[in-house]
Design an enzyme around this catalytic site. Structure first.
Site, short mmCIF file in Angstrom:
data_model
loop_
_atom_site.label_atom_id
_atom_site.label_comp_id
_atom_site.label_asym_id
_atom_site.label_seq_id
_atom_site.Cartn_x
_atom_site.Cartn_y
_atom_site.Cartn_z
N TYR A 143 38.02 45.28 47.73
CA TYR A 143 37.75 44.02 47.05
C TYR A 143 36.24 43.72 47.06
O TYR A 143 35.65 43.41 46.02
CB TYR A 143 38.53 42.90 47.75
CG TYR A 143 38.13 41.50 47.35
CD1 TYR A 143 38.38 41.01 46.08
CD2 TYR A 143 37.48 40.67 48.27
CE1 TYR A 143 38.01 39.73 45.73
CE2 TYR A 143 37.11 39.39 47.92
CZ TYR A 143 37.37 38.91 46.65
OH TYR A 143 36.99 37.64 46.30
N LYS A 203 33.53 43.49 43.89
CA LYS A 203 32.68 42.34 43.61
C LYS A 203 31.19 42.73 43.61
O LYS A 203 30.40 42.18 42.83
CB LYS A 203 32.95 41.21 44.61
CG LYS A 203 34.30 40.52 44.39
CD LYS A 203 34.30 39.74 43.06
CE LYS A 203 35.55 38.91 42.86
NZ LYS A 203 35.48 38.07 41.63
#
Lengths: 250, 250
Positions: free
Chosen positions: A149, A153
């Protein structure tokens, strides 16, 4: 007609802002708090929350370029929140929503004429500093994601840097801490972002004239480990909340 | 049996190294230059070059995890070159080969037991500094890719940082300049990487005990704009070539 009247009219027109992922906790809060300031359009992945039915809205999978592109037509700015927001997300999920989806949103924003992208990034881009308690953390340090994750990002931040440099679109990346109505434990005590501070930092980002920036977005928590000096200095952020007020004396 | 003989045997065993994208210009050169130093396995995307037929090899699309995973079984290190190497590559192409492909190679390397990943990155991760002639450029500066290709390689660096932090695999990212037999123009005069310097910087990276690092990989060109001090200091790189020797006095 007086010279300059057109300029005045333009300055008074509210900016058209698309919020992607507006059904989420942050998005739905932003919709309510920014509805007077901007002409909002909301993007939902699937379902339309009852409380947001009266907003201009679109429903689309951001991983489908043809589906999401029309939502970006003729907006001044996009606040890109839509993502798999879990630090435990699988590669397939972050690939679909956070990598392909973010590329689609940025590219559609460019083609649609947007001059501003506010990208919801995360502290998880730097989470290994936190794991190792290498504090404080400054936003300019090399990225050290703690998860796929976080990697996804960081990709969005890098893509934003490219869109800023290549196309002159202002891109502001906000590394959002823990968004909660109120802080509730030791961790939120230092990484809390209050709803009103969240709304403020987002509109400061929309109004910013910086070409590019990456900033931590948390409230002015007395026990914070992440630097928000540049959020204050460069973005004009003036946080109003401090998690410490919710805890008694030690 | 003497104590320690097992250790000696291990130290003398050649490392098993997989080179992905070995049909490329850099890969085929490395195969020849590193064949005595390591037990090599070569990966090709489609065709097997005639000159490399006698090497242990596999043919697979790295974007297909099931196809590439067996190639990573029981290797000590992978030198990951396979990619769309064009600064003009489309999103679809870098997504397929450079993003999905790189994730697959890193993940298969981890599952296969590799302790080292050498990742072929590129100066294009920092290309906007070059466009703006903001020189010198140091490898620790924030990324400013000049292309989707550069964005995709920055992704690989970030993913490498995660694999190093999360799994304890040593990951060395080499921002390879212009690999050519000889420098040929003003640009290669400052960004040239000679074949023998390339081979050296790659084996230095394989042998390095750093947990993670990002380094410019160019020859010791008198006119260079990119810092290689940390490549020399931290990686032990001792470049032997300088493009300047190929040009006459001004």
């Amino acid at each position: 007609m007086e010279a300059g009247s057109g300029v005045t009219a333009m300055a008074e027109r509210k900016k058209r802002v698309l919020i992607t992922g507006a059904a989420g906790r942050i998005g739905s809060e932003l919709a309510q708090r920014l509805r007077d300031r901007y002409e909002l359009r909301l993007h939902f992945h699937r379902t339309i929350p009852e409380a947001l039915r009266d907003f201009d809205h679109v429903v689309a999978d951001i991983a489908d370029f043809g589906a999401i592109a029309p939502a970006l037509r003729d907006v001044d700015a996009v606040v890109h929140l839509a993502a798999d927001p879990s630090p435990y997300a699988t590669w397939q999920s972050v690939l679909h929503s956070n990598i392909i989806g973010t590329y689609n949103v940025f590219e559609a924003a460019r083609l649609g004429g947007a001059r501003k992208i506010v990208f919801a990034s995360t502290n998880h881009v730097m989470g290994m500093y936190d794991r190792d308690q290498q504090w404080p953390v400054y936003s300019h340090q090399p990225v050290r994601p703690d998860s796929l994750y976080g990697v996804s990002k960081a990709f969005g931040e890098t893509l934003g840097r490219y869109y800023a440099d290549r196309y002159g679109i202002s891109v502001i990346c906000l590394r959002i801490g823990w968004f909660l109505p109120e802080p509730r434990d030791e961790i939120s005590r230092w990484m809390w972002l209050s709803p009103r501070d969240c709304a403020q930092v987002v509109w400061r980002a929309i109004e910013s004239e910086l070409d590019f920036g990456i900033f931590y977005a948390i409230s002015a928590n007395s026990r914070r480990h992440w630097d928000i000096t540049d959020t204050i200095e460069k973005l004009g952020y003036r946080p109003e909340d401090d998690a410490e007020r919710y805890f008694g004396p030690e």
